[in-house]
Design an enzyme around this catalytic site. Structure first.
Site, mmCIF file in Angstrom:
data_model
loop_
_atom_site.group_PDB
_atom_site.id
_atom_site.type_symbol
_atom_site.label_atom_id
_atom_site.label_comp_id
_atom_site.label_asym_id
_atom_site.label_seq_id
_atom_site.Cartn_x
_atom_site.Cartn_y
_atom_site.Cartn_z
ATOM 1 N N GLU A 191 0.814 -1.224 0.000
ATOM 2 C CA GLU A 191 0.000 0.000 0.000
ATOM 3 C C GLU A 191 0.839 1.263 0.000
ATOM 4 O O GLU A 191 1.818 1.397 0.732
ATOM 5 C CB GLU A 191 -0.947 0.004 1.209
ATOM 6 C CG GLU A 191 -1.941 1.141 1.176
ATOM 7 C CD GLU A 191 -3.075 0.978 2.172
ATOM 8 O OE1 GLU A 191 -4.025 1.783 2.124
ATOM 9 O OE2 GLU A 191 -3.033 0.037 2.990
ATOM 10 N N LYS A 207 -8.762 -1.220 0.940
ATOM 11 C CA LYS A 207 -9.792 -1.531 1.923
ATOM 12 C C LYS A 207 -10.648 -2.652 1.364
ATOM 13 O O LYS A 207 -11.228 -2.527 0.288
ATOM 14 C CB LYS A 207 -10.655 -0.294 2.213
ATOM 15 C CG LYS A 207 -11.132 -0.234 3.639
ATOM 16 C CD LYS A 207 -9.974 -0.002 4.584
ATOM 17 C CE LYS A 207 -10.276 -0.565 5.947
ATOM 18 N NZ LYS A 207 -9.070 -0.615 6.790
#
Length: 388
Positions: A191, A207
């Site tokens: 990420e 997410k």
């Protein structure tokens, strides 16, 4: 010995060595990692240094910053929860840089043995507390995390750990490690907190997670149909759009709204946002706008960080913080998920895992997701009982 490694592409990594300077910063002191001596040094001086670094500028020497989650508490006005002995940031300037091919490893696995992990009753209690906040309208999503502690039977040479790690296929795009003489930060992060390039700032929140089967495309169709997973990502994407807009006047754009991301044994969903910068932006302003990453806090950010302090009875430390590589005009910052902190001589590994909790969440499923994220990391390390 102090050095850092960063994944560069599928077949090579960047190694930085021979530190010119190396410090770990606290609220009123800093520790010189080369000499081992502490110095009186107020945090405000470090923040002033960050204010003097422009995203558009070039760094004279390769520099690595490790920002601890606890620094984010201070930047968000929650400094009263951070004590004097909590590490806040590491800054290392290096003399040498080399691009190397993926190494051959002498190790076939990292034989980790589990020491401590969160119990179901402990997790459920915290989950229920968060649900009360959600029902009362205090927040929309809270990222609940826990530490998992492991040990090795013998002391493993840090170079062997580094070579084994960077010999693995399918490392996260922002995989990196830093060895500090005895402590090691080891991250398989997929990420991005931010990446600056050609007057544009990018961010990539992740997410939504599910265990990946043999046909990930079928899994993706199932995830796309999940209203809860879609809602989680939309909330954080909106939060990140607002965070980017704090940097500059033009509106941030969502380049990718919902795309699949494959990591060992898991399928994630993510979005990509960008904003075009029309003025010079400092590193400090960037951190004040974006750090900690919204995907590891929740929404609204400051309120959920207060709630996290209520329910998580440990310091996240480097986990959920960020590692920034400054190389010439490149500035690339990860979010330190899938990250472990190692004490080599004590043979201890601490790994953090968690996930977003919303009103649609169910405690057993969220607990299982957290366990699967731990299993993904252990599978990468080929720990006993975990094979790809």
């Amino acid at each position: 010995m102090i050095y850092s490694r960063f994944k560069w592409n599928e077949n090579s990594f960047l190694e930085l060595s021979r530190p010119k300077s190396a410090f770990i910063y606290f609220r009123t002191t800093r520790l010189n990692l080369i000499t081992g001596f502490p110095e009186t040094y107020r945090l405000e001086l470090f923040l002033k240094r960050l204010e003097g670094i422009e995203l558009q500028g070039k760094m004279k020497t390769p520099t690595v910053f490790h920002f601890y989650y606890d620094l984010g508490l201070i930047l968000m006005g929650l400094g009263h929860t951070v004590d004097e002995n909590t590490p806040l940031a590491i800054e290392i300037e290096y003399e040498d840089k080399k691009f190397k091919k993926s190494p051959k490893s002498r190790l076939k696995s990292i034989p980790l043995k589990s020491l401590e992990r969160p119990s179901w009753s402990e997790y459920k209690s915290a989950f229920n507390h968060i649900q009360e906040h959600l029902l009362n309208g205090n927040c929309y999503q809270v990222n609940l995390t826990y530490p998992y502690d492991f040990e090795t039977e013998e002391v493993i040479d840090p170079r062997d750990i580094a070579d084994f790690f960077f010999a693995q296929k399918g490392l996260g795009a922002y995989a990196h490690l830093t060895f500090l003489g005895d402590e090691m930060i080891l991250s398989n992060s997929p990420e991005c907190l931010f990446q600056y390039q050609n007057n544009k700032m990018y961010t990539m929140p992740i997410k939504g997670t599910m265990k990946r089967g043999k046909d990930w495309k079928k899994d993706w169709e199932k995830m796309k149909a999940d209203v809860k997973e879609e809602g989680e990502l939309n909330m954080i994407t909106d939060l990140l759009r607002n965070d980017l807009n704090r940097l500059d006047k033009p509106e941030a754009r969502v380049i990718k709204k919902r795309s699949p991301l494959l990591v060992p044994n898991l399928l994630h969903q993510h979005s990509v946002l960008s904003v075009e910068l029309t003025q010079k932006i400092s590193l400090l302003k960037t951190l004040e706008s974006l750090f900690p990453g919204g995907s590891v806090t929740g929404a609204p950010k400051k309120r959920v960080m207060e709630i996290i302090q209520e329910v998580e009875r440990y310091s996240r430390g480097i986990y959920c913080g960020s590692t920034l590589l400054c190389l010439n005009d490149k500035k690339i910052a990860s979010i330190n998920i899938r990250t472990a902190q190692l004490s080599i001589m004590d043979r201890l590994w601490r790994y953090g895992a968690g996930g977003g909790v919303t009103l649609l969440s169910r405690a057993p499923a969220e607990y299982q997701e957290m366990e699967e994220k731990v299993a993904s990391f252990l599978t990468l390390l080929a720990a006993p009982g975990y094979k790809a």
